[in-house]
Design a protein around this motif. Sequence first.
Motif, PDB file in Angstrom:
ATOM      1  N   ASP A 163     -31.504 -15.470 -64.747  1.00  0.00           N
ATOM      2  CA  ASP A 163     -32.160 -14.299 -64.159  1.00  0.00           C
ATOM      3  C   ASP A 163     -32.532 -14.549 -62.699  1.00  0.00           C
ATOM      4  O   ASP A 163     -32.455 -13.637 -61.860  1.00  0.00           O
ATOM      5  CB  ASP A 163     -33.414 -13.939 -64.952  1.00  0.00           C
ATOM      6  N   ALA A 164     -32.935 -15.779 -62.389  1.00  0.00           N
ATOM      7  CA  ALA A 164     -33.323 -16.099 -61.015  1.00  0.00           C
ATOM      8  C   ALA A 164     -32.136 -15.976 -60.063  1.00  0.00           C
ATOM      9  O   ALA A 164     -32.276 -15.475 -58.940  1.00  0.00           O
ATOM     10  CB  ALA A 164     -33.906 -17.511 -60.953  1.00  0.00           C
TER      11      ALA A 164
ATOM     12  N   ARG B 237     -29.487 -14.041 -60.391  1.00  0.00           N
ATOM     13  CA  ARG B 237     -29.161 -12.629 -60.188  1.00  0.00           C
ATOM     14  C   ARG B 237     -30.153 -11.976 -59.215  1.00  0.00           C
ATOM     15  O   ARG B 237     -29.767 -11.193 -58.348  1.00  0.00           O
ATOM     16  CB  ARG B 237     -29.165 -11.899 -61.535  1.00  0.00           C
ATOM     17  N   SER B 238     -31.425 -12.298 -59.386  1.00  0.00           N
ATOM     18  CA  SER B 238     -32.440 -11.749 -58.480  1.00  0.00           C
ATOM     19  C   SER B 238     -32.224 -12.248 -57.053  1.00  0.00           C
ATOM     20  O   SER B 238     -32.432 -11.498 -56.077  1.00  0.00           O
ATOM     21  CB  SER B 238     -33.837 -12.134 -58.972  1.00  0.00           C
TER      22      SER B 238
ATOM     23  N   VAL C 185     -29.487 -10.147 -55.450  1.00  0.00           N
ATOM     24  CA  VAL C 185     -29.959  -8.816 -55.087  1.00  0.00           C
ATOM     25  C   VAL C 185     -30.791  -8.876 -53.809  1.00  0.00           C
ATOM     26  O   VAL C 185     -30.632  -8.053 -52.896  1.00  0.00           O
ATOM     27  CB  VAL C 185     -30.780  -8.209 -56.237  1.00  0.00           C
ATOM     28  N   SER C 186     -31.677  -9.861 -53.721  1.00  0.00           N
ATOM     29  CA  SER C 186     -32.524  -9.994 -52.531  1.00  0.00           C
ATOM     30  C   SER C 186     -31.695 -10.308 -51.288  1.00  0.00           C
ATOM     31  O   SER C 186     -31.925  -9.737 -50.215  1.00  0.00           O
ATOM     32  CB  SER C 186     -33.563 -11.093 -52.766  1.00  0.00           C
TER      33      SER C 186
ATOM     34  N   TRP D  68     -26.575  -6.490 -67.281  1.00  0.00           N
ATOM     35  CA  TRP D  68     -26.783  -6.609 -65.850  1.00  0.00           C
ATOM     36  C   TRP D  68     -25.698  -5.836 -65.122  1.00  0.00           C
ATOM     37  O   TRP D  68     -24.545  -5.822 -65.527  1.00  0.00           O
ATOM     38  CB  TRP D  68     -26.726  -8.079 -65.439  1.00  0.00           C
TER      39      TRP D  68
END
Length: 358
Positions: A61-62, A64-65, A68-69, A355
Motif C-alpha cells: 500500500d505504501a 502505491r501511495s 500517486v503522490s 487498485w
Amino acid sequence: RTESPPPSSSSSSPTAEERRDLNLEAPAPPPSGLAQHLSAVRNAASVEDRVGASLKDMCDDALRSMHVSAERFRPDVSLLWAGVAQADRAETLDWMVQTYTLMHFSDAALWDTILILDRHNVALRGLQVTSAVSQRTLLASVCIALKMGSHEDAHLPLRQVVAHLGRDQIAFDDILTAEIAMLTRLRFCVATPSVYDFVESLAARVLPHGRHVRSLAHYLVQLSLIEPAVCYRFSHAVLACGSLALALLAAEAPSQSFSVLLEDMYLFSFASTQNHLLPCCRDLHQLWTDSFLGARVARDNDRTFMNYVHHLSNKFSGPAYHGASAFTPPDMAPLPGLLTSPWPLVAGMAAATPWRDP
C-alpha cells in the motif's frame, strides 16, 4: 433464550456489504513478492534489513501511495522552461553535483533539492526573476532539502553550510526569507517522493545480482536530470524501473531478475508499465550512449551537457558507486523480450488487489 441457527455449509460467502455490517474483515490480498522478501530477512544480521522487514505488512500500500503522490507533484516540462532558461538550469545541476559530492551530501538530498527547485520554477508560471533572487532561491532549496534529510547530511550547522555555499555574499536572513516565499509558493508540500526513492524500492530484490546494478541505475537517473524531457516525461516509477532494467541488461543478469523487477513495478502502476516502460528504456539508452560517446556535438548546449556528464562520471567512477560510470551501454535488442509481462502472475495480482492507476 433463542439462538440463531448455525450458518449452513451450503450458504454463499458474505458480500462486502454483509461483511461491513457484521464487522468482518475483508479478505486480504496475498502478499507480494516484495513483502515476502522483506519477511524473509526479519532475522537478518543487518539492522537495516531487520528494519526493512518491519515494513512487510504495509509496503504494498505504501508503494502505491508513493506513486500517486509523486505523480501529483511531478513537474510539467513545458511550464519548467517558462520559469528558467535551459542553460541556467544545466549550470545549476552541474554546480549541485560537484558541490554535493564535495560536501558528502547524500543522493537523496540531491534529488530533494533538484525536485524542489524544479517545482518552484514551474510554480513561477513564467515570472521573471533577477539573478540575485535566483541565487537566494537556490540556497533556500538547499536549506529545505537538508532540513528534510537524514542526520547523515548534517555535518555542520545549517547556517555555516549555507554561508559556505554562498561564499558569505548572501545574508542568512535573506535566504530564510526566500525559503518562506518558496514554501508558500509550493503550498508547503515539499516532502514528495523522488526518483531516488523509487530506485531504492525497486532495487530491494535485485541486489543479489550485485550492488553495482543499483549504482548504475542511480547513475542513469541522475544522467537524465540534464534532459527534463526524459526525466519528467515519465513517472518516477517508470524512470526508476527503466534505469534498473538497463543496469540489469548491462550486468548480464538472468532473465528471472527482469520478471522480479516487473512484478515489483506492478505494485506502483500496471498501466504505466505497459505503456511507457520500453519508450523510457529507449530514451535512457540513447542518452547514455550519447554521453558515453560524447555525441552531443550538434546541440546548442553540448558543452554544458558534456561538463555535466564529466563531473557526474567522475562522481560515479569511485568505489562508493562500484565504478558504475565505466559500464558500456549494452545492445538494446534483447530488452523487449526480457520485459515480457509475467501475465499469469499479474492477472492474479490485479484480481486480488482493488487498485486503479491514478
